[in-house]
Scaffold this motif. Sequence first.
Motif: not given
Lengths: 328, 536
Positions: B171-180, B452-457, B459-468
Amino acid sequence: MPVDPVLAFYGDAAFYTALVLYLVAMVLQTVEYAAQRSAEPVAAAVGGGDGVGGGVATLAPPAGERAARSRSERTGRVAVSLTVLAAAVHAASLVLRGLAAGRVPWGNMYEFTSAICLVAVVAWLVVLVRQREAAPALRRLGGFVLLPVVVLLFLAGTVLYAEAAPLIPALNSYWIAIHVFAVSVASGVLLVAGVSSALYLVRLRAEASGGEGGSPGSRFAARLPGSALLDRLAYRTTVVAFPIWTFGVITGAIWAEAAWGRYWGWDPKETVALVAWVVYACYLHARATAGWRGARAAWINLLGFAVMVFNLFFINIVVAGLHSYAGV
Amino acid sequence: MDRLQPVVAFLRNTWRGLTSMRTALVLLFLLAVGALPGALLPQYSLNPELVSQYHDDHPWLAPVLDRLGFFEVFASSWFAAVYLLLFISLVCGLVPRTGEYAKQLRAVPVATPRNLARLPHHRRATVDSSPAEAVDAARRRLRGWRLRRRTEPSGARTLSAERGYAREAGNLVFHFALLGLLVSFAIGTLFGYEGQSIVKADGSQFCNSGAFAYDSFTPGTMVDGTGLSPFCVRINSFAATYLPSGQPQQYRADIDYQDTDDLASGQWHPYQLAVNEPLRLDGARVYLLGHGYAPEFTVTFPDGQQRTGVVQWRPVDQATLLSEGATKFDPPGVTDPAQLRERQLAITGLFAPTAAFRGELLSSAFPQPLAPAVAIDVLKGNLGINSGRGQSIFEIDGSMVESGQLQRVARQNLRLDEQLRLDDGTVVRFSGVTRWVSLQVSHDPAQLWVLTFALLVLGGLGLSLSVKRRRFWIRAAPAGPDEPDGRTVIELGGLARTEAAGYGEEFDRIAADLLTSGPSAPLAPAGTAGTSSEGR
């Protein structure tokens, strides 16, 4: 590579066959839906304390009922079998189209729309298989999934139809296999999500009014599965589709960098793809925000689907942009 | 202090308001709604002609929309305000969340709740092993979970387990990557540039020596058009292939190029420039955007001198490449400005690569130069080139025609190598056809960062939606007096801390492993509420 007219002919024949099969399946599902007795009275579902728990557990039919399937259930099972058959024929039509033209079978609006519909049907069948316990309740919804599919396929086969032909130079890149595939998959799955959210809203309204009165609306809603199940279906399909959509937009940007000289240029298609992305992001956030869960989130999901449809048709056909190819 | 309190309260409420999810949601909505006019209305940046046509069609509405920035939405201050507010709200929300997450990472799993039966997932069974053994078995089973063993005052052993911390990390990676992503995008638009140039495909060259080398140049705010990375390309030839239906199949330009390092040595490298296959140099990328034709006219003046003009004409129909343009001539050997203004020539009209005449009307049947022809007006007089007004390369100055200083002296259709003769003896011959390509040069110093940031977006999205994120508790206590000695009552509880969907199955699996490994059969789940496949 020259186009093989024989394969192209069989591809088109398969397409129209699939369309007819979907239509028949849809009619059968409608018959099933109309004929069945309310499996889960609205009032009962409302009574359940935590509301969310309803769904799956209560919907599994008692084992004894399996022996004597009602006519409506048999109709429904035939409809699902027909849908599977139609999906197979549909897939064959795309494969034949691809073989005929010697390329991926999503190179114009006709093929793209057809691919989206196939994904939607397959996604729906996957839902039925994976949600086995809830399948009897969900199965009846097949008609509501098939309705937009049939409409889209009809438009594809008439208004958007294009002869099999090689790709135009702008599309001739390996990125078409990646970008357009991802976008088709996401769009197809989001179609199922949109249908679920729409039915959820109908059901929710009936549950809110306690399921009283014999109005046609409440009789219709009484045959829907519980709102919790519909809501969860919408959420889970969106959660699957959203990262794929993100991937589709990113690969689109990478392709645009190679084809048009910039990764993002606010082309109408790009812009509306981003708008759809933002709307679905809103949906996911709304689901995590107190006061926005439930009906509001479902409306946002429906809005997202409206943006997708708008992007598919209006932007490509009415607004001139870089994504408008060969007339359509 | 009392006076300060309302101020503090106001600041705190503003802060809370700005960082609340509801505000972020509203801003997200505004972003979506604000972007729509950018797609629906013509934009200056994409198609200025459509904007001016919109002005003609809606004389009352267009100026209002223009004033509000609706024709350049993505450069407008209100759109910038929305996304800046959104990102401020994002940062304000993210910073405390990051701190909280860092704390969570160090924290131990919370103590086992007193009443596990009230949790969404619950099991209870009696086994033969001792409480300590049962907890040990659970520890082995829950490898990869964060664990904490405790002993309660009553003597019961408990194990708290928690897993799925990667969700919040994603979640955090996703949002920070959006900033980046936004920052990289901004750097790209500040320091990048884009330029288009038309180059004839007859060995002509284009060199990236400055903004003046381009037909149109769109610099970033920090680019002044000098100091561009120098390189040259030479367009040797261009080929297009078409299906019989006229659908294009391939465009390919055979070029040579010199990158910055080659300029001194004069070394040329060959390259095949095609759509989707740009030339990537050190500091810039070169794209093949389009192509067209430049009809060649040879004018033989009455004194026998010849001049040849090859000027690009612009396609008016992309499908058939019917083109229009103006090729202009100065009479040779005339230096007197007054005389020059009497005797300048312009050839203007239509060019068709494959001519199809309907009566006298020229149209094009196919985009390849199979049977080229032109339908031209020849005008003589003052072209207005020295008038100080901006001149189009594709048109003649209409005001010169209106004022009578430029007059039509001939109108005729010519096929290749046909000619016409003017009254004064001047001969105009349609002597050849040359192709041109339009090149685009793009430079964006930050686009690898964007990727790079798009790929982080992603990756972060994948983690935050798949991990419980989920919790699991075990309480093992010696069985009561009505059971045989040595038996242990095990209670299991499970709680998904984030969006449910699927924890039930995992809980059931773990419970089955823990409860059936012992010799005795587990008790039935406690009531119907025991294990629903739903949780919170």
